[in-house]
Design an enzyme around this catalytic site. Structure first.
Site, PDB file in Angstrom:
ATOM      1  N   LYS A  56       5.879  38.571   5.885  1.00 48.06           N
ATOM      2  CA  LYS A  56       6.566  39.590   6.672  1.00 48.06           C
ATOM      3  C   LYS A  56       7.738  40.248   5.947  1.00 48.06           C
ATOM      4  CE  LYS A  56       4.540  39.540  10.845  1.00 48.06           C
ATOM      5  NZ  LYS A  56       4.053  40.752  11.532  1.00 48.06           N
ATOM      6  N   SER A  81       8.094  37.104  17.252  1.00 51.38           N
ATOM      7  CA  SER A  81       8.048  35.696  17.627  1.00 51.38           C
ATOM      8  C   SER A  81       8.678  34.811  16.571  1.00 51.38           C
ATOM      9  CB  SER A  81       6.594  35.254  17.862  1.00 51.38           C
ATOM     10  OG  SER A  81       5.874  35.307  16.643  1.00 51.38           O
ATOM     11  N   GLU A 207      -8.937  35.339  13.776  1.00 50.13           N
ATOM     12  CA  GLU A 207      -8.104  35.196  14.968  1.00 50.13           C
ATOM     13  C   GLU A 207      -8.327  33.832  15.616  1.00 50.13           C
ATOM     14  OE1 GLU A 207      -7.465  39.227  17.340  1.00 50.13           O
ATOM     15  OE2 GLU A 207      -9.591  38.744  17.208  1.00 50.13           O
ATOM     16  N   GLY A 211      -7.131  34.108  21.380  1.00 48.33           N
ATOM     17  CA  GLY A 211      -6.490  35.419  21.224  1.00 48.33           C
ATOM     18  C   GLY A 211      -7.352  36.364  20.419  1.00 48.33           C
ATOM     19  N   ASP A 213      -8.262  39.475  20.760  1.00 47.82           N
ATOM     20  CA  ASP A 213      -8.118  40.867  21.191  1.00 47.82           C
ATOM     21  C   ASP A 213      -8.621  41.858  20.143  1.00 47.82           C
ATOM     22  OD1 ASP A 213      -5.479  39.617  20.213  1.00 47.82           O
ATOM     23  OD2 ASP A 213      -5.161  41.731  19.782  1.00 47.82           O
ATOM     24  N   SER A 307      -0.755  33.172   5.136  1.00 49.13           N
ATOM     25  CA  SER A 307       0.292  34.141   5.462  1.00 49.13           C
ATOM     26  C   SER A 307       1.683  33.570   5.662  1.00 49.13           C
ATOM     27  CB  SER A 307      -0.114  34.952   6.700  1.00 49.13           C
ATOM     28  OG  SER A 307      -0.375  34.094   7.789  1.00 49.13           O
TER      29      SER A 307
END
Length: 322
Positions: A56, A81, A207, A211, A213, A307
């Site tokens: 990030k 989060s 995923e 979750g 989506d 990640s």
């Protein structure tokens, strides 16, 4: 004629130049044991060794560094989060400004403490009953701050793509790339870089089962919203893909694999015991998909973006020792 992409390969290369000497060029690890288990040559890009312990920082710094002096002087806001929270807080500190971060009340303690440690002010909310995007946008507007969202921003997406740029620079052509999917910024940037360099590469998002989506959204052709998922992969506990990220991913992502919490834990344990690296649940989903056989027709050379590794010792021991 198709609309131009909001993020181009040139954007990713420009982000790489901006991050030179600021972000870490993280290692790529291999394992003969892993290769033998899955029957392929596997290259793992260890973003758990990135500054703040996750990819990030790449996107947050790339976005913050392009703000005007006036915007920087007023400060930065973000909602997250945990990993984007830390990344934005550190980017603000590096650029000599302040940060206000909206975080869920149940965000992991380690991530909250690290965010505060970088000098940010933390405002909390209930992720299961409140809309963080609306709250974060209002917070930024009320205080006159520049908002850097965690994934749905072209500069953030371009920054995240630099991890894959580095991976492919080191490994050469790969046949497939496995990337964790939350809001979709990492995989959007990764796919932008990878497909530009090697158009035939297969991009597989991963995923948590609870979750899915992005998988549902890609299958339906429109963004699907689910209840906030309850999964150990807190960095992927999002109800819907981003707008920008979905538009990129629907063009460039070839498949989505799903993994269970138990498979994520098994991957964390394997990474610790055999690769000697610590991964948080969200950081281990790509490896989990590979180890659990969730990817069909494995090609000879595979890349994985690991990640992040932000997990405290108590939680880590609780998960892998269970």
């Amino acid at each position: 004629m198709a609309a131009a992409s909001p993020v181009t390969f040139d954007d990713v290369r420009a982000a790489a130049a901006r991050l030179e000497g600021v972000a870490h060029r993280t290692p790529v690890v291999t394992s003969r044991t892993l290769n033998a288990l899955v029957g392929a040559e596997v290259f793992i890009k260890c973003e758990n060794f990135q500054r703040v312990g996750a990819f990030k920082f790449r996107g947050a710094y790339n976005a913050a560094a392009q703000l005007s002096p006036d915007q920087l002087a007023k400060g930065i806001a973000a909602y997250s989060s945990g990993n984007h929270a830390q990344a934005t807080a550190l980017a603000a500190r590096e650029l000599g400004t302040s940060a206000v971060i909206l975080m869920p009340e149940d965000a992991p303690r380690l991530k909250r403490e690290a965010t505060a440690g970088y000098g940010a002010e933390i405002v909390t909310y209930d992720r299961y009953t409140e809309d963080r995007t609306a709250l974060g946008t209002a917070l930024a507007e009320d205080r006159g701050l520049a908002l850097i969202p965690p994934y749905d921003h072209p500069h953030v997406i371009a920054g995240q793509g630099t991890a894959t740029l580095e991976l492919l620079d080191e490994t050469g052509p790969l046949d497939a790339l496995l990337v964790p999917v939350g809001g979709g910024g990492l995989i959007a940037g990764s796919a932008t870089a990878a497909k530009a360099l090697h158009p035939g590469i297969r991009i597989v998002g991963v995923e948590p089962e609870e979750g899915d989506d992005t998988k549902r959204s890609l299958e339906s052709g429109t963004r699907v919203t689910l209840p906030v998922p309850r999964t150990i992969a807190d960095g992927q506990a999002l109800p819907t893909p981003g707008e920008l990220t979905f538009e990129i991913n629907r063009r460039l992502v070839d498949a989505i694999a799903l993994v269970s919490d138990a498979e994520i834990v098994a991957a964390m344990r394997f990474a610790f015991e055999r690769l000697k690296i610590v991964l948080e649940p969200s950081g281990a989903t790509g490896l989990a998909a590979l180890l659990a056989g969730r990817v069909d027709s494995l090609p000879p050379r595979i890349g994985i973006i690991a990640s992040g590794g932000n997990i405290d010792t108590g939680r880590f021991a609780e998960l892998i020792g269970g």
